[in-house]
Design an enzyme around this catalytic site. Structure first.
Site, PDB file in Angstrom:
ATOM      1  N   LYS A 267       0.962  -1.252   0.070  1.00  0.00           N
ATOM      2  CA  LYS A 267      -0.140  -0.052   0.006  1.00  0.00           C
ATOM      3  C   LYS A 267       0.733   1.162  -0.170  1.00  0.00           C
ATOM      4  CE  LYS A 267      -1.704   2.847   3.118  1.00  0.00           C
ATOM      5  NZ  LYS A 267      -1.769   4.097   2.225  1.00  0.00           N
TER       6      LYS A 267
ATOM      7  N   GLY B 120       7.040   4.687   8.331  1.00  0.00           N
ATOM      8  CA  GLY B 120       6.113   5.887   8.179  1.00  0.00           C
ATOM      9  C   GLY B 120       6.315   6.612   9.816  1.00  0.00           C
ATOM     10  N   SER B 121       5.414   6.983  10.359  1.00  0.00           N
ATOM     11  CA  SER B 121       5.542   7.749  11.560  1.00  0.00           C
ATOM     12  C   SER B 121       5.510   6.837  12.656  1.00  0.00           C
ATOM     13  CB  SER B 121       4.418   8.804  11.705  1.00  0.00           C
ATOM     14  OG  SER B 121       3.025   8.331  11.523  1.00  0.00           O
ATOM     15  N   THR B 122       6.171   7.402  13.693  1.00  0.00           N
ATOM     16  CA  THR B 122       6.273   6.466  15.026  1.00  0.00           C
ATOM     17  C   THR B 122       4.787   6.344  15.526  1.00  0.00           C
ATOM     18  OG1 THR B 122       8.370   7.245  15.436  1.00  0.00           O
ATOM     19  CG2 THR B 122       7.060   6.555  17.227  1.00  0.00           C
ATOM     20  N   ALA B 123       3.927   7.527  15.621  1.00  0.00           N
ATOM     21  CA  ALA B 123       2.582   7.273  16.064  1.00  0.00           C
ATOM     22  C   ALA B 123       1.836   6.136  15.302  1.00  0.00           C
ATOM     23  CB  ALA B 123       1.895   8.666  15.847  1.00  0.00           C
TER      24      ALA B 123
ATOM     25  N   GLY C 255       3.040   3.624  13.462  1.00  0.00           N
ATOM     26  CA  GLY C 255       3.715   2.374  13.663  1.00  0.00           C
ATOM     27  C   GLY C 255       3.375   1.841  15.075  1.00  0.00           C
TER      28      GLY C 255
ATOM     29  N   CYS D 283      13.885  10.518   6.619  1.00  0.00           N
ATOM     30  CA  CYS D 283      14.051   9.877   8.180  1.00  0.00           C
ATOM     31  C   CYS D 283      15.354  10.057   8.420  1.00  0.00           C
ATOM     32  CB  CYS D 283      13.365   8.724   7.944  1.00  0.00           C
ATOM     33  SG  CYS D 283      14.454   7.362   7.100  1.00  0.00           S
TER      34      CYS D 283
HETATM   35  P1  NAD Z   1       2.204   7.972   8.068  1.00  0.00           P
HETATM   36  O1  NAD Z   1       2.766   7.275   9.366  1.00  0.00           O
HETATM   37  O2  NAD Z   1       1.276   9.035   8.045  1.00  0.00           O
HETATM   38  O3  NAD Z   1       2.052   7.078   6.791  1.00  0.00           O
HETATM   39  C1  NAD Z   1       2.833   6.022   6.454  1.00  0.00           C
HETATM   40  C2  NAD Z   1       1.900   5.053   5.668  1.00  0.00           C
HETATM   41  O4  NAD Z   1       0.926   4.623   6.610  1.00  0.00           O
HETATM   42  C3  NAD Z   1       0.929   5.660   4.566  1.00  0.00           C
HETATM   43  O5  NAD Z   1       0.890   4.787   3.512  1.00  0.00           O
HETATM   44  C4  NAD Z   1      -0.460   5.851   5.303  1.00  0.00           C
HETATM   45  O6  NAD Z   1      -1.544   5.876   4.556  1.00  0.00           O
HETATM   46  C5  NAD Z   1      -0.447   4.584   5.996  1.00  0.00           C
HETATM   47  N1  NAD Z   1      -1.249   4.501   7.265  1.00  0.00           N
HETATM   48  C6  NAD Z   1      -1.729   5.573   7.931  1.00  0.00           C
HETATM   49  N2  NAD Z   1      -2.638   5.099   8.932  1.00  0.00           N
HETATM   50  C7  NAD Z   1      -2.601   3.747   9.047  1.00  0.00           C
HETATM   51  C8  NAD Z   1      -3.026   2.832   9.746  1.00  0.00           C
HETATM   52  N3  NAD Z   1      -4.244   3.320  10.903  1.00  0.00           N
HETATM   53  N4  NAD Z   1      -2.797   1.823   9.427  1.00  0.00           N
HETATM   54  C9  NAD Z   1      -2.008   1.149   8.409  1.00  0.00           C
HETATM   55  N5  NAD Z   1      -1.466   2.005   7.656  1.00  0.00           N
HETATM   56  C10 NAD Z   1      -1.756   3.266   8.050  1.00  0.00           C
HETATM   57  O7  NAD Z   1       3.690   8.533   7.722  1.00  0.00           O
HETATM   58  P2  NAD Z   1       4.144   9.357   6.382  1.00  0.00           P
HETATM   59  O8  NAD Z   1       3.394  11.023   6.882  1.00  0.00           O
HETATM   60  O9  NAD Z   1       3.758   8.995   5.131  1.00  0.00           O
HETATM   61  O10 NAD Z   1       5.768   9.510   6.318  1.00  0.00           O
HETATM   62  C11 NAD Z   1       6.562  10.183   7.018  1.00  0.00           C
HETATM   63  C12 NAD Z   1       7.139   9.582   8.334  1.00  0.00           C
HETATM   64  O11 NAD Z   1       7.762   8.583   7.880  1.00  0.00           O
HETATM   65  C13 NAD Z   1       8.196  10.326   9.082  1.00  0.00           C
HETATM   66  O12 NAD Z   1       8.081  10.314  10.376  1.00  0.00           O
HETATM   67  C14 NAD Z   1       9.638   9.777   8.545  1.00  0.00           C
HETATM   68  O13 NAD Z   1      10.699   9.770   9.536  1.00  0.00           O
HETATM   69  C15 NAD Z   1       9.232   8.306   8.431  1.00  0.00           C
HETATM   70  N6  NAD Z   1      10.113   7.359   7.677  1.00  0.00           N
HETATM   71  C16 NAD Z   1      10.780   6.735   8.303  1.00  0.00           C
HETATM   72  C17 NAD Z   1      11.703   5.698   7.462  1.00  0.00           C
HETATM   73  C18 NAD Z   1      12.749   4.866   7.897  1.00  0.00           C
HETATM   74  O14 NAD Z   1      13.137   4.083   7.209  1.00  0.00           O
HETATM   75  N7  NAD Z   1      12.681   4.876   9.333  1.00  0.00           N
HETATM   76  C19 NAD Z   1      11.719   6.034   6.229  1.00  0.00           C
HETATM   77  C20 NAD Z   1      11.030   7.093   5.431  1.00  0.00           C
HETATM   78  C21 NAD Z   1      10.128   7.740   6.475  1.00  0.00           C
END
Ligand code: NAD
Length: 455
Positions: free
Chosen positions: A154, A207-210, A212, A263
């Site tokens: 996704k 994605g975001s820590t929240a 995750g 990130c």
């Molecule tokens: P996000 O957490 O908002 O979204 C990430 C993905 O998760 C998207 O595809 C979103 O649609 C999906 N998502 C949202 N809610 C969900 C849920 N309840 N259940 C399942 N999936 C859900 O993050 P973002 O704004 O897209 O990305 C930015 C964040 O990603 C930053 O915090 C960045 O540091 C982090 N990031 C980390 C790495 C790493 O390798 N550590 C790499 C890139 C980005």
């Protein structure tokens, strides 16, 4: 099915409408993936390896088109986007060796033969963010497919186009139908279904820590495997004995690449107090030189932010000039532009502790090694960072003491597909890339075969 309009962040113009999956469509796709996986895992290892090499070759043939598409969808400068598409090819090539090299062990035991097998998990769900759509997708799907799994992926709502194209390329290159599917959709619908559908055995989330944390909590219900790649607030530590000119000249790339939407961005520069003023004198012209503008222009180093919503979020960290030391330039007019910005906050200010995920860097002075380490570690994140020094002992001491998964000395490099990548503390769980990544998409099975003694 509903749809979503993809916007070009450099012009604010609509690019295309993308159909979004709902829960029912997601379940159907997962069932198809499961059927395809059983057939894939039965194929000879050499045949699976060849199919992945064919996929890599097809990506290679499409590098320019993929790069143009990423520039249109995500606003990445074209040079960077070409590197990203090439990286996808390289990751696929690297893991195409894995089907023939997932070695088990033969363990000495009494009374027979004991062997271990690395069995594929089945269907893997990969959920990607919008900042590096292609590369982060490949870090998940390439080793997972190589280990004999199927993948449903996704992409983030804002940036689905290159992942969708990669799934088409895979199919054209000979991946079995259904083995690698990209499902555009909302996180709360498609992403959530990956977590709750029992056929999906592992979720790789970036994605975001929240979000995750939510995925990890929900996965507990089925003891579902998770790999989490989360946020960061990485430190770029500059000691007085370093090559200060080099450290200052490369600091902008360490944080402003991909408009700070990285990130691994070194978004906190920590400078030893005795050279702080000199460092700032060197940093200002280096920031002014960052070429911000049309991402289709070969000379552009930094494009726009990804969306209006994200622009508002980054802007909220710089409500006035009180912390601003200096700025670079950015275009005006249509597009989500934000000039590279250097702040000098207090140690506990929000800008110095929270992930901003935009082209904003904070600079703080420190006094000695212990203070540098304590400041670098004063965050719940632990993803990346740099240490600038000419003293090899200090480089090792400080690298061992900084709580982060990926550090570089006298460099800003973070990612090599041949080495493991991932976070300490709340920056994540598990590792991607490197030689062991395919193993993380398997379960180890131990088989004992009783053998009678020689009579
Ligand atoms: P996000 O957490 O908002 O979204 C990430 C993905 O998760 C998207 O595809 C979103 O649609 C999906 N998502 C949202 N809610 C969900 C849920 N309840 N259940 C399942 N999936 C859900 O993050 P973002 O704004 O897209 O990305 C930015 C964040 O990603 C930053 O915090 C960045 O540091 C982090 N990031 C980390 C790495 C790493 O390798 N550590 C790499 C890139 C980005």
């Amino acid at each position: 099915m509903s749809s979503y309009t993809v916007i070009n962040p450099a012009t604010e113009e609509a690019v295309t409408d993308v159909e979004l999956f709902d829960v029912e469509g997601t379940d159907d796709a997962i069932a198809r993936a499961s059927d395809a996986q059983r057939a894939w895992a039965r194929r000879a290892p050499a045949e699976r390896a060849q199919t992945l090499r064919d996929f890599a070759a097809a990506v290679d043939a499409d590098v320019e088109a993929l790069a143009q598409l990423e520039t249109l969808n995500s606003g990445h400068p074209i040079g960077q986007a070409r590197w990203e598409a090439g990286h996808v090819r390289d990751v696929l090539t690297y893991y195409s060796a894995a089907p023939e090299r997932l070695f088990g062990k033969q363990i000495p035991v009494a009374g027979g033969l004991d062997v271990t097998f690395h069995e594929p998990l089945g269907v893997v769900g990969v959920i990607t963010p919008w900042n590096f759509p292609m590369t982060i997708a490949a870090w998940g799907f390439a080793p997972a497919l190589a280990a004999g799994n199927a993948v449903v992926l996704k992409p983030a709502e804002w940036t689905p186009l290159t992942s969708m194209r990669l799934a088409e390329i895979g199919l054209e290159a000979g991946l079995p139908d259904g083995l690698f599917q990209v499902l555009p959709g909302h996180g709360s619908v498609v992403g959530d279904r990956f977590v709750t559908n029992q056929t999906v055995r592992k979720v790789v989330f970036t994605g975001s820590t929240a979000v995750g944390k939510k995925i990890m909590a929900k996965s507990a219900d089925q003891v579902k495997r998770v790999t989490l790649e989360l946020g960061g607030k990485s430190a770029n530590i500059v000691f007085a004995d370093s090559d200060l000119e080099k450290a200052a000249a490369s600091a902008p790339a360490g944080v402003f690449d991909n408009a700070g939407q990285d990130c691994c961005a070194r978004s906190r520069i920590l400078v030893e107090r005795s050279v702080y003023d000199r460092f700032m004198e060197l940093l200002e012209p280096a920031v002014a030189k960052v070429a911000v503008g049309d991402p289709r222009d070969e000379a552009t180093e930094m494009g726009p932010l990804v969306s209006a919503k994200h622009h508002a979020q980054v802007s909220s960290y710089v409500p006035d000039e009180s912390q601003v030391a200096f700025r670079g330039s950015a275009p005006t007019g249509a597009g989500y532009w934000f000039a590279p910005t250097v702040l000098t906050p207090g140690r506990d200010d929000r800008t110095a502790t929270e992930e901003i995920f935009g082209p904003v860097v904070t600079v703080l002075p420190f006094d000695g090694e212990a203070d540098a380490v304590s400041l670098a570690n004063a965050t719940e994140y632990g993803l990346s960072g740099s240490i600038w020094t000419r003293d090899v002992g200090r480089a090792l001491r400080v690298s061992r003491a900084v709580e982060a998964g990926n550090l570089s000395v006298n460099s800003h490099s973070s990612v090599r597909y041949t080495t493991p990548f991932g976070g300490f503390k709340q920056s994540g769980l598990g590792r991607e890339l490197g030689p062991d990544a395919p193993l993380s998409f398997t379960d180890t099975k131990n088989v004992f075969i009783a053998v009678e003694e020689l009579s």
